[in-house]
Design a protein around this motif. Structure first.
Motif, PDB file in Angstrom:
ATOM      1  N   TYR A  32       0.819  -1.210   0.000  1.00 30.94           N
ATOM      2  CA  TYR A  32       0.000   0.000   0.000  1.00 30.94           C
ATOM      3  C   TYR A  32       0.854   1.261   0.000  1.00 30.94           C
ATOM      4  O   TYR A  32       1.908   1.305   0.656  1.00 30.94           O
ATOM      5  N   PRO A  33       0.409   2.319  -0.725  1.00 33.31           N
ATOM      6  CA  PRO A  33       1.130   3.599  -0.678  1.00 33.31           C
ATOM      7  C   PRO A  33       1.187   4.152   0.739  1.00 33.31           C
ATOM      8  O   PRO A  33       2.199   4.724   1.144  1.00 33.31           O
ATOM      9  N   ASP A  34       0.089   3.987   1.492  1.00 36.13           N
ATOM     10  CA  ASP A  34       0.062   4.381   2.894  1.00 36.13           C
ATOM     11  C   ASP A  34       0.046   3.097   3.717  1.00 36.13           C
ATOM     12  O   ASP A  34      -0.928   2.341   3.677  1.00 36.13           O
ATOM     13  N   PRO A  35       1.109   2.796   4.458  1.00 33.87           N
ATOM     14  CA  PRO A  35       1.185   1.540   5.208  1.00 33.87           C
ATOM     15  C   PRO A  35      -0.012   1.293   6.109  1.00 33.87           C
ATOM     16  O   PRO A  35      -0.397   0.149   6.348  1.00 33.87           O
ATOM     17  N   ARG A  36      -0.624   2.367   6.584  1.00 31.78           N
ATOM     18  CA  ARG A  36      -1.766   2.222   7.485  1.00 31.78           C
ATOM     19  C   ARG A  36      -2.926   1.487   6.812  1.00 31.78           C
ATOM     20  O   ARG A  36      -3.757   0.871   7.480  1.00 31.78           O
ATOM     21  N   SER A  37      -2.977   1.527   5.486  1.00 35.07           N
ATOM     22  CA  SER A  37      -4.034   0.823   4.755  1.00 35.07           C
ATOM     23  C   SER A  37      -3.926  -0.684   4.917  1.00 35.07           C
ATOM     24  O   SER A  37      -4.859  -1.414   4.596  1.00 35.07           O
ATOM     25  N   GLY A  38      -2.808  -1.159   5.415  1.00 36.45           N
ATOM     26  CA  GLY A  38      -2.625  -2.584   5.618  1.00 36.45           C
ATOM     27  C   GLY A  38      -3.215  -3.108   6.914  1.00 36.45           C
ATOM     28  O   GLY A  38      -3.044  -4.297   7.224  1.00 36.45           O
ATOM     29  N   LEU A  39      -3.917  -2.270   7.664  1.00 41.05           N
ATOM     30  CA  LEU A  39      -4.430  -2.706   8.965  1.00 41.05           C
ATOM     31  C   LEU A  39      -5.385  -3.885   8.849  1.00 41.05           C
ATOM     32  O   LEU A  39      -5.315  -4.823   9.641  1.00 41.05           O
ATOM     33  N   LEU A  40      -6.293  -3.868   7.874  1.00 39.00           N
ATOM     34  CA  LEU A  40      -7.274  -4.953   7.774  1.00 39.00           C
ATOM     35  C   LEU A  40      -6.597  -6.312   7.569  1.00 39.00           C
ATOM     36  O   LEU A  40      -6.846  -7.249   8.340  1.00 39.00           O
ATOM     37  N   PRO A  41      -5.747  -6.479   6.547  1.00 35.79           N
ATOM     38  CA  PRO A  41      -5.073  -7.775   6.427  1.00 35.79           C
ATOM     39  C   PRO A  41      -4.148  -8.071   7.599  1.00 35.79           C
ATOM     40  O   PRO A  41      -3.953  -9.233   7.972  1.00 35.79           O
ATOM     41  N   MET A  42      -3.599  -7.036   8.224  1.00 34.07           N
ATOM     42  CA  MET A  42      -2.716  -7.270   9.359  1.00 34.07           C
ATOM     43  C   MET A  42      -3.483  -7.848  10.548  1.00 34.07           C
ATOM     44  O   MET A  42      -2.956  -8.664  11.315  1.00 34.07           O
ATOM     45  N   LEU A  43      -4.733  -7.436  10.701  1.00 35.90           N
ATOM     46  CA  LEU A  43      -5.569  -8.005  11.770  1.00 35.90           C
ATOM     47  C   LEU A  43      -5.852  -9.483  11.498  1.00 35.90           C
ATOM     48  O   LEU A  43      -5.884 -10.303  12.420  1.00 35.90           O
ATOM     49  N   HIS A  44      -6.057  -9.825  10.222  1.00 33.59           N
ATOM     50  CA  HIS A  44      -6.201 -11.244   9.885  1.00 33.59           C
ATOM     51  C   HIS A  44      -4.901 -11.990  10.192  1.00 33.59           C
ATOM     52  O   HIS A  44      -4.924 -13.152  10.624  1.00 33.59           O
ATOM     53  N   LEU A  45      -3.773 -11.330   9.974  1.00 33.27           N
ATOM     54  CA  LEU A  45      -2.484 -11.955  10.227  1.00 33.27           C
ATOM     55  C   LEU A  45      -2.325 -12.327  11.700  1.00 33.27           C
ATOM     56  O   LEU A  45      -1.974 -13.467  12.027  1.00 33.27           O
ATOM     57  N   VAL A  46      -2.581 -11.373  12.601  1.00 33.97           N
ATOM     58  CA  VAL A  46      -2.427 -11.686  14.029  1.00 33.97           C
ATOM     59  C   VAL A  46      -3.481 -12.703  14.471  1.00 33.97           C
ATOM     60  O   VAL A  46      -3.243 -13.515  15.371  1.00 33.97           O
ATOM     61  N   GLN A  47      -4.628 -12.679  13.816  1.00 34.97           N
ATOM     62  CA  GLN A  47      -5.664 -13.664  14.117  1.00 34.97           C
ATOM     63  C   GLN A  47      -5.212 -15.066  13.699  1.00 34.97           C
ATOM     64  O   GLN A  47      -5.602 -16.057  14.314  1.00 34.97           O
ATOM     65  N   SER A  48      -4.386 -15.140  12.671  1.00 34.53           N
ATOM     66  CA  SER A  48      -3.884 -16.440  12.228  1.00 34.53           C
ATOM     67  C   SER A  48      -2.889 -17.027  13.216  1.00 34.53           C
ATOM     68  O   SER A  48      -2.605 -18.232  13.190  1.00 34.53           O
ATOM     69  N   VAL A  49      -2.352 -16.195  14.087  1.00 34.60           N
ATOM     70  CA  VAL A  49      -1.414 -16.661  15.107  1.00 34.60           C
ATOM     71  C   VAL A  49      -2.139 -17.015  16.402  1.00 34.60           C
ATOM     72  O   VAL A  49      -1.926 -18.080  16.988  1.00 34.60           O
ATOM     73  N   ASP A  50      -3.031 -16.140  16.827  1.00 29.24           N
ATOM     74  CA  ASP A  50      -3.694 -16.320  18.119  1.00 29.24           C
ATOM     75  C   ASP A  50      -5.052 -17.011  18.040  1.00 29.24           C
ATOM     76  O   ASP A  50      -5.581 -17.456  19.050  1.00 29.24           O
ATOM     77  N   GLY A  51      -5.631 -17.064  16.835  1.00 27.59           N
ATOM     78  CA  GLY A  51      -6.972 -17.623  16.715  1.00 27.59           C
ATOM     79  C   GLY A  51      -8.055 -16.607  16.985  1.00 27.59           C
ATOM     80  O   GLY A  51      -9.248 -16.922  16.929  1.00 27.59           O
ATOM     81  N   TYR A  52      -7.677 -15.392  17.258  1.00 26.13           N
ATOM     82  CA  TYR A  52      -8.583 -14.257  17.438  1.00 26.13           C
ATOM     83  C   TYR A  52      -7.723 -13.001  17.516  1.00 26.13           C
ATOM     84  O   TYR A  52      -6.488 -13.096  17.562  1.00 26.13           O
ATOM     85  N   VAL A  53      -8.341 -11.837  17.498  1.00 27.63           N
ATOM     86  CA  VAL A  53      -7.577 -10.599  17.611  1.00 27.63           C
ATOM     87  C   VAL A  53      -7.380 -10.321  19.093  1.00 27.63           C
ATOM     88  O   VAL A  53      -8.264  -9.785  19.774  1.00 27.63           O
TER      89      VAL A  53
END
Length: 279
Positions: A32-53
């Motif tokens: 993303y041009p603005d890194p902050r736009s990556g928040l949505l997939p990043m939340l899925h990423l941490v959810q893939s580690v913990d099983g939830y946010v």
């Protein structure tokens, strides 16, 4: 942008987890041009580690993006695919929107709820299944539909749905009606949603007979879509794109200004809030 060196302490993740998450999050932000736009997939990423946010996941995202934990939480609590408590290995979603409900979706949900002993967004004691009521899954031609970690199980009944749930609890393989040839775990699915393909995109059947029935009939009968007006034709009233027409001035849909016609059109202060002085 990289994670704060103290992120492992702040989040509670161990060093290896922080390193892995940081590498993946950096790859997400680079899209993303603005890194902050990556928040949505990043939340899925941490959810893939913990099983939830989790709290740790929220703090990690905040550290990576240079925003507050409150800002991350505001997003994580808005979308239903982000879970704020531990999710089961499988999310079993029963569509109870209009057509699926008419075809038996509510009966399926009620049967599963009784059979599993849980309600909406609740997880069985063994951690195997989280049951959800789900809005339209865009599969009305297969109603009623049940999804397991977003894989389709079409034309379900209370009996087939409970049998499916029993197989999931026992750890047996289940095969979706369409799409991938198997069902992955909730954590694995969350990683895919974070933008990391699992190589299963081309598996199975995408569109089945009910979906293609209309196309088949149209081809058999030689039906085609109506031709659109030629874009080479000039606009009738000007001001629009070639081939487009504009409503006559003063008629519904016209963009021209309408002359005041009622007292409310010219009433001073008519758009003021109660208690405000009219000007």
């Amino acid at each position: 942008m990289t994670a704060d060196p103290q992120a492992a302490t702040k989040t509670g993740y161990d060093a290896d987890t922080v390193a892995s998450l940081t590498a993946d999050a950096t790859a997400i932000m680079a899209r993303y041009p603005d890194p902050r736009s990556g928040l949505l997939p990043m939340l899925h990423l941490v959810q893939s580690v913990d099983g939830y946010v989790s709290r740790d996941g929220i703090l990690f995202c905040a550290e990576m993006l240079g925003i507050t934990a409150a800002e991350v939480s505001a997003v994580a609590t808005f979308y239903t695919q982000y879970k704020r408590h531990p999710n089961g290995t499988y999310t079993v979603g029963v569509c109870t929107n209009t057509l699926c409900a008419v075809m038996g979706g509510d009966a399926i949900f009620d049967e599963l709820s009784d059979h599993l002993g849980v309600g909406h967004d609740e997880t069985t004691d063994d951690g195997a299944i989280t049951l959800e009521r789900i809005e339209c899954n865009a599969a009305c031609d297969y109603a009623p539909v049940v999804m397991v970690n977003w894989e389709f199980f079409d034309n379900q009944t209370p009996e087939t749905a409970t049998a499916l749930a029993d197989k999931l609890i026992l750890g047996e393989d289940v095969v979706p009606t369409r799409g991938a040839a198997s069902v992955c775990s909730f954590k694995q699915m969350s990683r895919v949603l974070a933008g990391f393909p699992d190589g299963r995109a081309d598996e199975g059947t995408g569109a089945g007979e009910p979906t293609l029935a209309g196309l088949k009939v149209a081809r058999e009968r030689g039906w085609t879509a109506p031709e659109s007006p030629s874009r080479a034709e000039p606009a009738e009233t000007g001001g629009g794109a070639a081939g487009e027409t504009s409503p006559p001035v003063g008629t519904p849909g016209s963009s021209a200004e309408r002359k005041p016609a009622t007292s409310s059109d010219t009433e001073t202060g008519k758009d003021k809030k109660p208690g405000e002085d009219a000007k």
